[in-house]
Design an enzyme around this catalytic site. Structure first.
Site, short mmCIF file in Angstrom:
data_model
loop_
_atom_site.label_atom_id
_atom_site.label_comp_id
_atom_site.label_asym_id
_atom_site.label_seq_id
_atom_site.Cartn_x
_atom_site.Cartn_y
_atom_site.Cartn_z
N GLY A 32 0.74 -1.25 0.00
CA GLY A 32 0.00 0.00 0.00
C GLY A 32 0.78 1.30 0.00
O GLY A 32 0.21 2.37 -0.25
N ARG B 30 3.09 -1.73 -5.94
CA ARG B 30 3.28 -0.50 -6.69
C ARG B 30 4.65 0.13 -6.42
O ARG B 30 5.31 0.60 -7.34
CB ARG B 30 2.18 0.49 -6.30
CG ARG B 30 2.12 1.73 -7.15
CD ARG B 30 1.17 2.75 -6.54
NE ARG B 30 -0.11 2.22 -6.17
CZ ARG B 30 -1.20 2.26 -6.93
NH1 ARG B 30 -1.15 2.79 -8.13
NH2 ARG B 30 -2.34 1.76 -6.49
N TYR C 201 0.02 -2.10 -12.25
CA TYR C 201 -1.39 -2.10 -12.63
C TYR C 201 -1.63 -1.50 -14.02
O TYR C 201 -2.65 -0.89 -14.28
CB TYR C 201 -2.24 -1.38 -11.57
CG TYR C 201 -1.98 -1.89 -10.17
CD1 TYR C 201 -2.40 -3.16 -9.80
CD2 TYR C 201 -1.28 -1.13 -9.22
CE1 TYR C 201 -2.13 -3.65 -8.52
CE2 TYR C 201 -1.01 -1.61 -7.95
CZ TYR C 201 -1.44 -2.88 -7.60
OH TYR C 201 -1.18 -3.36 -6.35
N TYR D 89 -9.51 5.30 -12.17
CA TYR D 89 -9.20 5.84 -10.83
C TYR D 89 -8.87 7.33 -10.88
O TYR D 89 -8.26 7.84 -9.93
CB TYR D 89 -7.98 5.13 -10.23
CG TYR D 89 -7.97 3.64 -10.33
CD1 TYR D 89 -8.84 2.86 -9.57
CD2 TYR D 89 -7.08 2.98 -11.19
CE1 TYR D 89 -8.82 1.48 -9.66
CE2 TYR D 89 -7.05 1.61 -11.27
CZ TYR D 89 -7.92 0.86 -10.51
OH TYR D 89 -7.89 -0.49 -10.60
N CYS E 112 -13.55 3.62 -28.88
CA CYS E 112 -14.80 4.36 -29.09
C CYS E 112 -15.56 4.57 -27.79
O CYS E 112 -16.62 3.98 -27.56
CB CYS E 112 -15.66 3.63 -30.11
SG CYS E 112 -14.77 3.48 -31.65
N GLU E 113 -14.99 5.36 -26.91
CA GLU E 113 -15.63 5.73 -25.64
C GLU E 113 -15.08 7.09 -25.22
O GLU E 113 -13.87 7.33 -25.33
CB GLU E 113 -15.26 4.74 -24.52
CG GLU E 113 -15.81 3.37 -24.73
CD GLU E 113 -16.16 2.68 -23.42
OE1 GLU E 113 -16.38 3.37 -22.41
OE2 GLU E 113 -16.21 1.45 -23.45
N1 LLP Z 1 -1.69 -6.93 -0.63
C1 LLP Z 1 -3.01 -7.00 -0.89
C2 LLP Z 1 -3.86 -7.89 -0.09
C3 LLP Z 1 -3.57 -6.19 -1.90
O1 LLP Z 1 -4.87 -6.25 -2.14
C4 LLP Z 1 -2.73 -5.33 -2.65
C5 LLP Z 1 -3.26 -4.52 -3.74
C6 LLP Z 1 -1.35 -5.32 -2.35
C7 LLP Z 1 -0.87 -6.12 -1.32
C8 LLP Z 1 -0.38 -4.44 -3.07
O2 LLP Z 1 -0.64 -3.10 -2.85
P1 LLP Z 1 0.38 -1.96 -3.37
O3 LLP Z 1 1.64 -2.08 -2.57
O4 LLP Z 1 0.60 -2.17 -4.82
O5 LLP Z 1 -0.35 -0.69 -3.10
N2 LLP Z 1 -5.40 -1.41 -9.73
C9 LLP Z 1 -5.28 -0.38 -8.71
C10 LLP Z 1 -4.62 -0.88 -7.44
C11 LLP Z 1 -5.28 -2.10 -6.84
C12 LLP Z 1 -4.61 -2.60 -5.60
C13 LLP Z 1 -5.11 -3.95 -5.24
N3 LLP Z 1 -4.50 -4.54 -4.09
C14 LLP Z 1 -4.53 0.81 -9.29
O6 LLP Z 1 -4.17 0.78 -10.46
O7 LLP Z 1 -4.30 1.79 -8.59
#
Ligand code: LLP
Length: 422
Positions: A239, A278, A375, A318, A346-347
């Site tokens: 996160g 991320r 992502y 987002y 086409c959107e």
């Molecule tokens: N652990 C769990 C249980 C998760 O659900 C996620 C991300 C992570 C770790 C990794 O989180 P990070 O370190 O990447 O923040 N598609 C969206 C983001 C979806 C995140 C889903 N879960 C975007 O493009 O912003």
């Protein structure tokens, strides 16, 4: 910090000029820098030196085998959310002892496969899941090591679609109910509930919500221990956010995050698991695209690219901001224009940026959409029958396609015309 810079007036990925890749494979494509992936992994890992921590890369973020293998070579474990991701982690040699399995909807088949593989930890998100896992493990004479994912009811202060830690979200088990669930787990065969797990959202740019959630977890551990439960492992999820707007929005450094972790849960003597995604992959990738047309409307100017929402859905899904750079470095006094940067889909929702001031560009120019390593490709689709966007990885002065662009023939062959239409 990343390795995409102008050299001699041309954007490079490490030592490779972006136009050379475009000439070899065409556009659009994702381009990853292995040095950046490695660097981000190391910065995060180094922040936890001296703490009993392991890093399980969140495979969903960018699951290309080349990316997962690069991180595996650095010692990363994996956080997976499906059998497919588990198979990817195993395919690049991540040992099962370094794999944790998250997700609200693990199926019977997926859990059976993970049990037989011998993964280290199931992050259990509901009581029915716990019961099913117990039955599957007991039937095989195995013990599943479980961390109960608690929902701490904390606002992560991020985009609503990627916030996961509020009571209204589908994730985890209410922190209020957790003691009863640990008590139930103790009675179940095939379950060793020695861990606790929390993940409150993604792209967090402030430590305060993390700290609130982790403090709640620490309090719960003390309560659970007092009730006789042996809690030895904490999974603090992922996160931590990344800078998408250059130097204007720098989120907390992993060192600050690690100090906060130590402050909130360090005294408990637990082993720690982290699931960053991320932070590792985001700034290690760009999406390269070519301008098809510059179009002047009544109201505004459009830059129409050959990349679209099907290749990078983050801006429209987002409201995400991605910096856009001209691949040919603009002169300081270059003419500028304000564009809606859009694709051919086409959107009206097909945009990569709106109202963006850029150097004036024209048909044939290359642009790079920055910070697209997380992502991006994993959320791409073939909408409008556009070939799935290819991926390239750079290492020093070499590059290699790590997923090729499918041919139209291959795409059409995936469909089957039913026999009654023959
Ligand atoms: N652990 C769990 C249980 C998760 O659900 C996620 C991300 C992570 C770790 C990794 O989180 P990070 O370190 O990447 O923040 N598609 C969206 C983001 C979806 C995140 C889903 N879960 C975007 O493009 O912003």
């Amino acid at each position: 910090m990343h390795h995409f810079d102008y050299r001699g007036g041309v954007l490079h990925a490490e030592d490779v000029a972006i136009p050379d890749i475009a000439a070899a494979i065409g556009t659009p494509f994702y381009c990853y820098s292995s040095a950046t992936l490695e660097r981000h992994y190391r910065v995060f890992a180094d922040a936890f030196k001296g703490q009993p921590a392991r890093i399980c890369y969140s495979v969903k973020t960018n699951s290309n085998l080349a990316v997962v293998a690069t991180l595996a070579r650095q010692g990363a474990g994996a956080d997976v959310v499906s059998e497919g991701e588990l198979r990817r982690a195993l395919a690049v040699g991540i040992p099962p002892e370094k794999i944790v399995f998250s997700g609200v909807g693990k199926t019977e088949g997926e859990m059976a496969f993970a049990l037989e593989t011998g993964i280290d930890q199931f992050n259990v998100e509901s009581e029915p899941e716990l019961e099913l896992l117990s039955a599957l493990a007991a039937a095989r004479g195995l013990t599943a090591r479980v961390a109960i994912r608690v929902n701490p009811d904390v606002d992560a202060k991020t985009h609503e679609k990627i916030a996961t830690g509020k009571a209204e979200n589908k994730f985890g088990i209410s922190w209020k109910r957790a003691p009863a669930v640990y008590a139930r787990a103790k009675d179940l065969p095939g379950i060793e509930a020695s861990g606790i797990d929390v993940h409150i959202g993604s792209q967090l740019t402030d430590l305060a919500p993390f700290e609130a959630a982790f403090a709640r977890v620490a309090g719960m551990i003390e309560e659970l221990r007092a009730a006789g439960h042996q809690i030895a492992h904490i999974d603090l999820g992922g996160g931590l956010g990344i800078p998408y707007r250059g130097d204007n929005d720098i989120p907390p450094h992993p060192d600050e995050y690690a100090a906060m972790v130590k402050r909130t849960v360090g005294h408990l003597g637990c082993s720690l698991t982290f699931e960053p995604g991320r932070l590792i992959a985001g700034n290690a990738g760009i999406l390269v695209s070519r301008v098809i047309y510059e179009k002047r409307g009544d109201d505004r100017a459009f830059l129409i690219l050959d990349a679209a929402m099907n290749d990078l859905i983050r801006p429209t899904l987002y409201d995400a901001f991605h910096e856009i750079r001209a691949v040919a470095e603009p002169a300081g006094d270059a003419e500028q224009a304000v564009y809606d940067v859009v694709g051919p889909v086409c959107e009206t929702g097909d945009f990569l940026a709106r109202g963006r001031r850029l150097p004036r560009l024209q048909s044939g120019d290359l642009v790079a959409i920055m910070s697209a390593g997380a992502y991006g490709a994993v959320q791409a689709s073939t909408y409008n029958t556009r070939p799935l966007v290819p991926e390239v990885m750079v290492r020093g002065d070499i590059f290699q396609e790590v997923r090729a662009r499918p041919s139209y023939d291959a795409m059409l062959k995936q469909d089957i015309i039913p026999s009654w239409l023959d």
